[in-house]
Scaffold this motif. Structure first.
Motif, PDB file in Angstrom:
ATOM      1  N   TYR A 193     -17.792  19.002  38.693  1.00 36.35           N
ATOM      2  CA  TYR A 193     -18.940  18.345  38.072  1.00 36.35           C
ATOM      3  C   TYR A 193     -17.605  16.603  39.094  1.00 36.35           C
ATOM      4  CZ  TYR A 193     -20.067  20.632  34.498  1.00 36.35           C
ATOM      5  OH  TYR A 193     -20.654  21.745  33.918  1.00 36.35           O
ATOM      6  N   ARG A 194     -19.126  16.238  39.474  1.00 36.65           N
ATOM      7  CA  ARG A 194     -18.398  15.083  39.875  1.00 36.65           C
ATOM      8  C   ARG A 194     -18.185  14.157  38.388  1.00 36.65           C
ATOM      9  NH1 ARG A 194     -20.608  11.140  43.853  1.00 36.65           N
ATOM     10  NH2 ARG A 194     -21.875  12.529  44.244  1.00 36.65           N
ATOM     11  N   THR A 195     -16.634  13.168  38.740  1.00 35.04           N
ATOM     12  CA  THR A 195     -16.141  13.146  37.775  1.00 35.04           C
ATOM     13  C   THR A 195     -15.754  11.023  37.620  1.00 35.04           C
ATOM     14  OG1 THR A 195     -13.843  13.347  37.741  1.00 35.04           O
ATOM     15  CG2 THR A 195     -15.523  14.647  36.641  1.00 35.04           C
ATOM     16  N   CYS A 196     -15.780  10.684  36.341  1.00 31.97           N
ATOM     17  CA  CYS A 196     -15.605   9.370  37.018  1.00 31.97           C
ATOM     18  C   CYS A 196     -14.063   9.261  36.066  1.00 31.97           C
ATOM     19  CB  CYS A 196     -16.576   7.974  36.929  1.00 31.97           C
ATOM     20  SG  CYS A 196     -15.771   6.108  37.078  1.00 31.97           S
ATOM     21  N   THR A 197     -13.144   8.372  36.751  1.00 33.67           N
ATOM     22  CA  THR A 197     -12.132   7.911  35.438  1.00 33.67           C
ATOM     23  C   THR A 197     -11.447   6.716  35.862  1.00 33.67           C
ATOM     24  OG1 THR A 197     -10.811  10.378  35.672  1.00 33.67           O
ATOM     25  CG2 THR A 197      -9.382   8.629  35.242  1.00 33.67           C
ATOM     26  N   PRO A 244     -16.316  10.811  45.687  1.00 30.52           N
ATOM     27  CA  PRO A 244     -15.434  11.638  45.064  1.00 30.52           C
ATOM     28  C   PRO A 244     -14.729  12.998  46.251  1.00 30.52           C
ATOM     29  CG  PRO A 244     -17.913  11.876  45.522  1.00 30.52           C
ATOM     30  CD  PRO A 244     -17.790  10.913  45.366  1.00 30.52           C
ATOM     31  N   LYS A 245     -15.578  13.066  47.399  1.00 27.61           N
ATOM     32  CA  LYS A 245     -14.597  13.870  47.890  1.00 27.61           C
ATOM     33  C   LYS A 245     -13.824  13.092  49.364  1.00 27.61           C
ATOM     34  CE  LYS A 245     -15.608  17.494  51.552  1.00 27.61           C
ATOM     35  NZ  LYS A 245     -14.933  18.566  51.257  1.00 27.61           N
ATOM     36  N   GLY A 246     -12.673  13.222  48.866  1.00 27.85           N
ATOM     37  CA  GLY A 246     -11.332  12.589  49.546  1.00 27.85           C
ATOM     38  C   GLY A 246     -11.035  11.308  49.420  1.00 27.85           C
ATOM     39  N   TYR A 295     -13.672   7.845  41.515  1.00 28.25           N
ATOM     40  CA  TYR A 295     -14.520   9.352  41.620  1.00 28.25           C
ATOM     41  C   TYR A 295     -13.466  10.733  41.938  1.00 28.25           C
ATOM     42  CZ  TYR A 295     -18.378   6.313  40.022  1.00 28.25           C
ATOM     43  OH  TYR A 295     -18.802   5.468  39.422  1.00 28.25           O
ATOM     44  N   ASP A 296     -14.458  11.491  41.152  1.00 20.54           N
ATOM     45  CA  ASP A 296     -13.575  13.201  42.228  1.00 20.54           C
ATOM     46  C   ASP A 296     -13.893  14.100  41.471  1.00 20.54           C
ATOM     47  OD1 ASP A 296     -11.773  15.066  42.966  1.00 20.54           O
ATOM     48  OD2 ASP A 296      -9.778  13.968  42.316  1.00 20.54           O
ATOM     49  N   PHE A 297     -14.291  15.389  43.020  1.00 16.67           N
ATOM     50  CA  PHE A 297     -14.885  16.277  42.515  1.00 16.67           C
ATOM     51  C   PHE A 297     -14.027  17.372  41.386  1.00 16.67           C
ATOM     52  CE2 PHE A 297     -17.976  15.885  45.931  1.00 16.67           C
ATOM     53  CZ  PHE A 297     -19.304  15.052  44.998  1.00 16.67           C
ATOM     54  N   LEU A 298     -14.075  17.601  40.471  1.00 20.78           N
ATOM     55  CA  LEU A 298     -13.466  18.604  39.926  1.00 20.78           C
ATOM     56  C   LEU A 298     -13.842  19.581  38.693  1.00 20.78           C
ATOM     57  CD1 LEU A 298     -11.224  15.658  37.820  1.00 20.78           C
ATOM     58  CD2 LEU A 298     -10.668  16.679  39.560  1.00 20.78           C
TER      59      LEU A 298
END
Length: 274
Positions: free
Chosen positions: A265-269, A199-201, A222-225
């Motif tokens: 939040y950690r997200t998954c698209t 999620p980071k980078g 995954y991303d932190f948003l």
């Protein structure tokens, strides 16, 4: 609440207010987060944690955040067996790892199973940033996947991943040690599903991930948003790269799968390449 109750006779009201009762349990190791003013009471806190859960044999304390390209975290020993290596079981898969040398989050167990439930029989799956192989192992144990390829740059993570494949007697996982940007293009292969659990980078690797997905295949990004950015920011990042590659996507869903800090939040698209 149970931890606060167990410590009620030993800590002051002010100290109890400073206590962070939540902690991660990986195998027989509990990992606490104790703020500096409360660290003088760390042994009492660790003892209470062990008394509440007799499965825990070692208590460690986080020392700083995740750092470096491998996202590892320093851990300080508090109580119990003096070790940072443990055996963890998740969704039918057993995993050996050193919690200080390898990034691993037990809080993603539900998320890993969520992905597994989407995998169709006969799929070919790529897991970028595979670590000690939690995603590959959970998929191999809970689906009829044809093959899983994992790529991990951390030598310790790769070593434990290989051990875990043997430990679980899995035959359809192949792991590569090295940089995703160098290894994935050399595979010269497209996959039914590509998982990007960084999620980071992670956006820096979207070009590689999207190129590796077959037409009609699925990408899990995954991303932190911040809560105000969900899901637009992640979708915009994906669309930008897809446009560069002259492809199209269908966004399936964006889910929250853990919090990094308040309101982040950690997200998954999940999206399909069409």
């Amino acid at each position: 609440m149970k931890l606060k109750q167990a410590l009620a006779g030993g800590l002051t009201e002010q100290e109890l207010d400073q206590l962070k009762p939540g902690h991660d349990v990986i195998g027989s190791i509990a990992i606490l987060e104790i703020d500096r003013p409360l660290r003088k009471r760390r042994h009492a806190i660790a003892k209470a944690v062990m008394q509440l859960n007799n499965h825990i044999k070692t208590v460690l304390m986080k020392q700083g955040g995740h750092t470096g390209r491998c996202r590892t975290q320093k851990m300080g020993f508090i109580l119990g067996r003096r070790t940072k290596e443990t055996m963890h079981t998740e969704n039918g898969a057993r995993m050996m790892l050193d919690v200080e040398k390898v990034y691993f989050s037990p809080r993603l167990a539900t998320e890993r199973l969520r992905i597994a439930k989407q995998v169709m029989p006969g799929e070919s799956v790529l897991v970028m940033f595979s670590g000690c192989a939690p995603y590959p192992l959970v998929l191999a144990k809970n689906t009829k996947v044809k093959e899983i390829v994992g790529v991990e740059i951390n030598p310790a993570g790769h070593k434990y991943g290989l051990k875990n494949i043997a430990l679980n007697k899995i035959t359809n996982i192949t792991l590569f040690k090295g940089d995703v940007k160098k290894i994935v293009p050399k595979l010269n292969k497209n996959f039914d599903r590509v998982i990007m659990p960084l999620p980071k980078g992670g956006e820096d690797f979207l070009d590689i991930g999207i190129k590796a997905v077959k037409k009609g295949g699925i990408l899990h990004y995954y991303d932190f948003l911040h809560e105000d950015e969900i899901p637009k920011v992640a979708i915009d990042k994906i669309r930008k790269e897809v446009k560069k590659q002259k492809k199209k996507i269908k966004i399936l869903k964006t889910v929250k799968c853990g919090s990094q800090q308040p309101h982040v939040y950690r997200t998954c698209t999940d999206c399909r390449i069409i």
